[in-house]
Design a protein around this motif. Structure first.
Motif, PDB file in Angstrom:
ATOM      1  N   TYR A  72      10.726 -25.638   1.225  1.00  3.48           N
ATOM      2  CA  TYR A  72       9.693 -25.207   2.174  1.00  3.48           C
ATOM      3  C   TYR A  72       9.549 -23.694   2.152  1.00  3.48           C
ATOM      4  O   TYR A  72       8.441 -23.156   2.085  1.00  3.48           O
ATOM      5  CB  TYR A  72      10.054 -25.694   3.575  1.00  3.48           C
ATOM      6  CG  TYR A  72       9.205 -25.090   4.667  1.00  3.48           C
ATOM      7  CD1 TYR A  72       7.906 -25.535   4.890  1.00  3.48           C
ATOM      8  CD2 TYR A  72       9.699 -24.070   5.468  1.00  3.48           C
ATOM      9  CE1 TYR A  72       7.121 -24.981   5.885  1.00  3.48           C
ATOM     10  CE2 TYR A  72       8.923 -23.510   6.460  1.00  3.48           C
ATOM     11  CZ  TYR A  72       7.639 -23.969   6.671  1.00  3.48           C
ATOM     12  OH  TYR A  72       6.864 -23.399   7.656  1.00  3.48           O
ATOM     13  N   ARG A  73      10.658 -22.993   2.205  1.00  2.00           N
ATOM     14  CA  ARG A  73      10.615 -21.528   2.190  1.00  2.00           C
ATOM     15  C   ARG A  73      10.146 -21.003   0.843  1.00  2.00           C
ATOM     16  O   ARG A  73       9.390 -20.033   0.761  1.00  2.00           O
ATOM     17  CB  ARG A  73      11.982 -20.949   2.544  1.00  2.00           C
ATOM     18  CG  ARG A  73      12.384 -21.191   3.998  1.00  2.00           C
ATOM     19  CD  ARG A  73      13.729 -20.547   4.305  1.00  2.00           C
ATOM     20  NE  ARG A  73      13.676 -19.098   4.133  1.00  2.00           N
ATOM     21  CZ  ARG A  73      13.267 -18.260   5.076  1.00  2.00           C
ATOM     22  NH1 ARG A  73      12.889 -18.724   6.258  1.00  2.00           N
ATOM     23  NH2 ARG A  73      13.264 -16.956   4.866  1.00  2.00           N
ATOM     24  N   ALA A  74      10.586 -21.653  -0.239  1.00  2.00           N
ATOM     25  CA  ALA A  74      10.178 -21.208  -1.575  1.00  2.00           C
ATOM     26  C   ALA A  74       8.675 -21.376  -1.781  1.00  2.00           C
ATOM     27  O   ALA A  74       8.020 -20.518  -2.380  1.00  2.00           O
ATOM     28  CB  ALA A  74      10.943 -21.973  -2.653  1.00  2.00           C
ATOM     29  N   HIS A  75       8.116 -22.468  -1.279  1.00  2.00           N
ATOM     30  CA  HIS A  75       6.674 -22.695  -1.426  1.00  2.00           C
ATOM     31  C   HIS A  75       5.872 -21.662  -0.656  1.00  2.00           C
ATOM     32  O   HIS A  75       4.772 -21.301  -1.058  1.00  2.00           O
ATOM     33  CB  HIS A  75       6.307 -24.099  -0.953  1.00  2.00           C
ATOM     34  CG  HIS A  75       4.872 -24.451  -1.168  1.00  2.00           C
ATOM     35  ND1 HIS A  75       3.909 -24.220  -0.219  1.00  2.00           N
ATOM     36  CD2 HIS A  75       4.234 -25.002  -2.234  1.00  2.00           C
ATOM     37  CE1 HIS A  75       2.727 -24.622  -0.677  1.00  2.00           C
ATOM     38  NE2 HIS A  75       2.904 -25.092  -1.899  1.00  2.00           N
ATOM     39  N   GLY A  76       6.419 -21.157   0.441  1.00  2.00           N
ATOM     40  CA  GLY A  76       5.684 -20.187   1.241  1.00  2.00           C
ATOM     41  C   GLY A  76       5.831 -18.763   0.762  1.00  2.00           C
ATOM     42  O   GLY A  76       5.105 -17.875   1.211  1.00  2.00           O
ATOM     43  N   ASP A  77       6.767 -18.500  -0.146  1.00  2.00           N
ATOM     44  CA  ASP A  77       6.977 -17.139  -0.645  1.00  2.00           C
ATOM     45  C   ASP A  77       5.830 -16.706  -1.547  1.00  2.00           C
ATOM     46  O   ASP A  77       5.153 -17.525  -2.167  1.00  2.00           O
ATOM     47  CB  ASP A  77       8.285 -17.050  -1.447  1.00  2.00           C
ATOM     48  CG  ASP A  77       9.511 -17.123  -0.545  1.00  2.00           C
ATOM     49  OD1 ASP A  77       9.351 -16.938   0.673  1.00  2.00           O
ATOM     50  OD2 ASP A  77      10.607 -17.377  -1.070  1.00  2.00           O
ATOM     51  N   ASP A  78       5.624 -15.388  -1.606  1.00  2.00           N
ATOM     52  CA  ASP A  78       4.677 -14.844  -2.577  1.00  2.00           C
ATOM     53  C   ASP A  78       5.250 -15.019  -3.974  1.00  2.00           C
ATOM     54  O   ASP A  78       6.435 -14.805  -4.209  1.00  2.00           O
ATOM     55  CB  ASP A  78       4.420 -13.353  -2.308  1.00  2.00           C
ATOM     56  CG  ASP A  78       3.707 -13.127  -0.987  1.00  2.00           C
ATOM     57  OD1 ASP A  78       2.969 -14.038  -0.566  1.00  2.00           O
ATOM     58  OD2 ASP A  78       3.899 -12.059  -0.386  1.00  2.00           O
ATOM     59  N   GLY A  79       4.407 -15.416  -4.910  1.00  2.00           N
ATOM     60  CA  GLY A  79       4.875 -15.640  -6.263  1.00  2.00           C
ATOM     61  C   GLY A  79       5.458 -17.035  -6.404  1.00  2.00           C
ATOM     62  O   GLY A  79       5.511 -17.816  -5.457  1.00  2.00           O
ATOM     63  N   ASP A  80       5.917 -17.363  -7.600  1.00  2.00           N
ATOM     64  CA  ASP A  80       6.434 -18.694  -7.890  1.00  2.00           C
ATOM     65  C   ASP A  80       7.952 -18.667  -7.824  1.00  2.00           C
ATOM     66  O   ASP A  80       8.620 -18.204  -8.746  1.00  2.00           O
ATOM     67  CB  ASP A  80       5.953 -19.124  -9.279  1.00  2.00           C
ATOM     68  CG  ASP A  80       6.388 -20.551  -9.611  1.00  2.00           C
ATOM     69  OD1 ASP A  80       7.032 -21.183  -8.751  1.00  2.00           O
ATOM     70  OD2 ASP A  80       6.075 -21.024 -10.709  1.00  2.00           O
ATOM     71  N   THR A  81       8.516 -19.144  -6.719  1.00  3.88           N
ATOM     72  CA  THR A  81       9.970 -19.164  -6.576  1.00  3.88           C
ATOM     73  C   THR A  81      10.516 -20.580  -6.544  1.00  3.88           C
ATOM     74  O   THR A  81      11.713 -20.764  -6.304  1.00  3.88           O
ATOM     75  CB  THR A  81      10.399 -18.428  -5.291  1.00  3.88           C
ATOM     76  OG1 THR A  81       9.848 -19.112  -4.151  1.00  3.88           O
ATOM     77  CG2 THR A  81       9.909 -16.980  -5.292  1.00  3.88           C
ATOM     78  N   LEU A  82       9.685 -21.588  -6.774  1.00  3.75           N
ATOM     79  CA  LEU A  82      10.164 -22.963  -6.757  1.00  3.75           C
ATOM     80  C   LEU A  82      11.170 -23.218  -7.871  1.00  3.75           C
ATOM     81  O   LEU A  82      12.166 -23.923  -7.670  1.00  3.75           O
ATOM     82  CB  LEU A  82       8.989 -23.935  -6.874  1.00  3.75           C
ATOM     83  CG  LEU A  82       8.108 -24.073  -5.628  1.00  3.75           C
ATOM     84  CD1 LEU A  82       6.867 -24.904  -5.943  1.00  3.75           C
ATOM     85  CD2 LEU A  82       8.889 -24.706  -4.480  1.00  3.75           C
ATOM     86  N   ASP A  83      10.918 -22.660  -9.048  1.00  2.02           N
ATOM     87  CA  ASP A  83      11.845 -22.844 -10.161  1.00  2.02           C
ATOM     88  C   ASP A  83      13.201 -22.236  -9.835  1.00  2.02           C
ATOM     89  O   ASP A  83      14.249 -22.837 -10.098  1.00  2.02           O
ATOM     90  CB  ASP A  83      11.264 -22.214 -11.428  1.00  2.02           C
ATOM     91  CG  ASP A  83      12.193 -22.374 -12.616  1.00  2.02           C
ATOM     92  OD1 ASP A  83      12.390 -23.521 -13.050  1.00  2.02           O
ATOM     93  OD2 ASP A  83      12.728 -21.363 -13.108  1.00  2.02           O
ATOM     94  N   SER A  84      13.200 -21.051  -9.240  1.00  2.00           N
ATOM     95  CA  SER A  84      14.449 -20.414  -8.845  1.00  2.00           C
ATOM     96  C   SER A  84      15.164 -21.233  -7.783  1.00  2.00           C
ATOM     97  O   SER A  84      16.401 -21.381  -7.809  1.00  2.00           O
ATOM     98  CB  SER A  84      14.161 -19.001  -8.312  1.00  2.00           C
ATOM     99  OG  SER A  84      15.348 -18.381  -7.860  1.00  2.00           O
ATOM    100  N   ALA A  85      14.390 -21.804  -6.851  1.00  2.00           N
ATOM    101  CA  ALA A  85      14.983 -22.653  -5.812  1.00  2.00           C
ATOM    102  C   ALA A  85      15.669 -23.862  -6.427  1.00  2.00           C
ATOM    103  O   ALA A  85      16.764 -24.254  -6.007  1.00  2.00           O
ATOM    104  CB  ALA A  85      13.903 -23.092  -4.826  1.00  2.00           C
ATOM    105  N   THR A  86      15.035 -24.455  -7.421  1.00  2.00           N
ATOM    106  CA  THR A  86      15.628 -25.622  -8.077  1.00  2.00           C
ATOM    107  C   THR A  86      16.945 -25.265  -8.749  1.00  2.00           C
ATOM    108  O   THR A  86      17.920 -26.017  -8.656  1.00  2.00           O
ATOM    109  CB  THR A  86      14.651 -26.198  -9.120  1.00  2.00           C
ATOM    110  OG1 THR A  86      13.470 -26.661  -8.449  1.00  2.00           O
ATOM    111  CG2 THR A  86      15.268 -27.360  -9.878  1.00  2.00           C
ATOM    112  N   ARG A  87      16.995 -24.120  -9.400  1.00  2.00           N
ATOM    113  CA  ARG A  87      18.240 -23.714 -10.070  1.00  2.00           C
ATOM    114  C   ARG A  87      19.367 -23.497  -9.052  1.00  2.00           C
ATOM    115  O   ARG A  87      20.516 -23.891  -9.291  1.00  2.00           O
ATOM    116  CB  ARG A  87      18.012 -22.449 -10.892  1.00  2.00           C
ATOM    117  CG  ARG A  87      17.107 -22.658 -12.108  1.00  2.00           C
ATOM    118  CD  ARG A  87      17.257 -21.529 -13.108  1.00  2.00           C
ATOM    119  NE  ARG A  87      16.914 -20.239 -12.541  1.00  2.00           N
ATOM    120  CZ  ARG A  87      15.687 -19.715 -12.550  1.00  2.00           C
ATOM    121  NH1 ARG A  87      14.684 -20.407 -13.091  1.00  2.00           N
ATOM    122  NH2 ARG A  87      15.448 -18.533 -12.018  1.00  2.00           N
ATOM    123  N   THR A  88      19.036 -22.869  -7.938  1.00  2.00           N
ATOM    124  CA  THR A  88      20.045 -22.643  -6.904  1.00  2.00           C
ATOM    125  C   THR A  88      20.516 -23.956  -6.293  1.00  2.00           C
ATOM    126  O   THR A  88      21.718 -24.184  -6.110  1.00  2.00           O
ATOM    127  CB  THR A  88      19.488 -21.728  -5.805  1.00  2.00           C
ATOM    128  OG1 THR A  88      19.126 -20.474  -6.372  1.00  2.00           O
ATOM    129  CG2 THR A  88      20.520 -21.503  -4.705  1.00  2.00           C
TER     130      THR A  88
END
Length: 205
Positions: free
Chosen positions: A171-187
């Motif tokens: 949820y937080r990754a989707h709301g961030d500026d830029g594409d952070t979903l991939d980083s969220a998945t790795r974490t």
């Protein structure tokens, strides 16, 4: 007695068109600015006709969330039944699918999180889906060797905590500026794998 036709009924197609339009408007204008009239117009029907299918904009949102949750529940059911895939690979597949759902339907899923307190149907659909996924992942954790009990360190409690954590991180990754979903998945992958493959304590020199 003749075989029932598999062709969708006109009413079903119109309802899907309304939901498709609502999802597009949700991404473009947001829930607050989206109106019943806009939804009806986008689906090619009158505002009055829309009320044959949905009583309000909140009813449209509830149906849209429920439709989106179907795919997640189906994936959870497959994960629970699949005993051949190694636990670490099952975790990776689950995260990849969840990331894809956030990419394809993120605006719907954000709206579900943000409106759950105001819309009981949305809350129920969202919570039941997360809990269904947690139950599926409990089986994965058990296959990884975690105890299948009711205690705070057993598979059920850990799967539930991890799934709700996963929901919040995406949820937080989707709301961030830029594409952070991939980083969220790795974490998230790192966190899940540390649970199913605990780190061995380092030996003292």
């Amino acid at each position: 007695m003749g075989r029932r036709s598999e062709t969708p009924r006109k009413g079903d197609l119109r309802e899907q068109a309304l939901l498709d339009t609502a999802e597009e408007l949700l991404a473009r204008t947001g829930l607050e600015r989206m109106t019943v009239e806009d939804i009806a117009k986008g689906a090619g029907i009158s505002r009055g006709s829309l009320y044959f299918y949905f009583g309000s904009k909140q009813d449209v949102l509830a149906a849209l969330v429920a439709r989106t949750m179907v795919a997640i529940r189906e994936d959870a059911a497959r994960a629970a039944k699949d005993t051949d895939t190694p636990p670490d690979r099952a975790v990776e597949r689950a995260l990849q699918h969840t990331e894809r759902m956030w990419r394809e339907h993120g605006t719907v899923m954000r709206a579900a999180v943000e409106n759950a307190a105001l819309n009981e149907a949305v809350k129920r659909s969202w919570e039941e889906t997360v809990e269904a996924f947690a139950e599926a992942m409990r089986h994965v954790l058990v296959r990884a060797g975690l105890p299948d009990g009711d205690g705070p360190t057993d598979a059920g409690a850990l799967a539930r905590a991890l799934c709700w954590m996963t929901e919040r991180v995406y949820y937080r990754a989707h709301g961030d500026d830029g594409d952070t979903l991939d980083s969220a998945t790795r974490t998230l992958r790192e966190v899940w794998l540390r649970v199913i493959t605990p780190q061995q304590p380092q030996q003292q020199p």
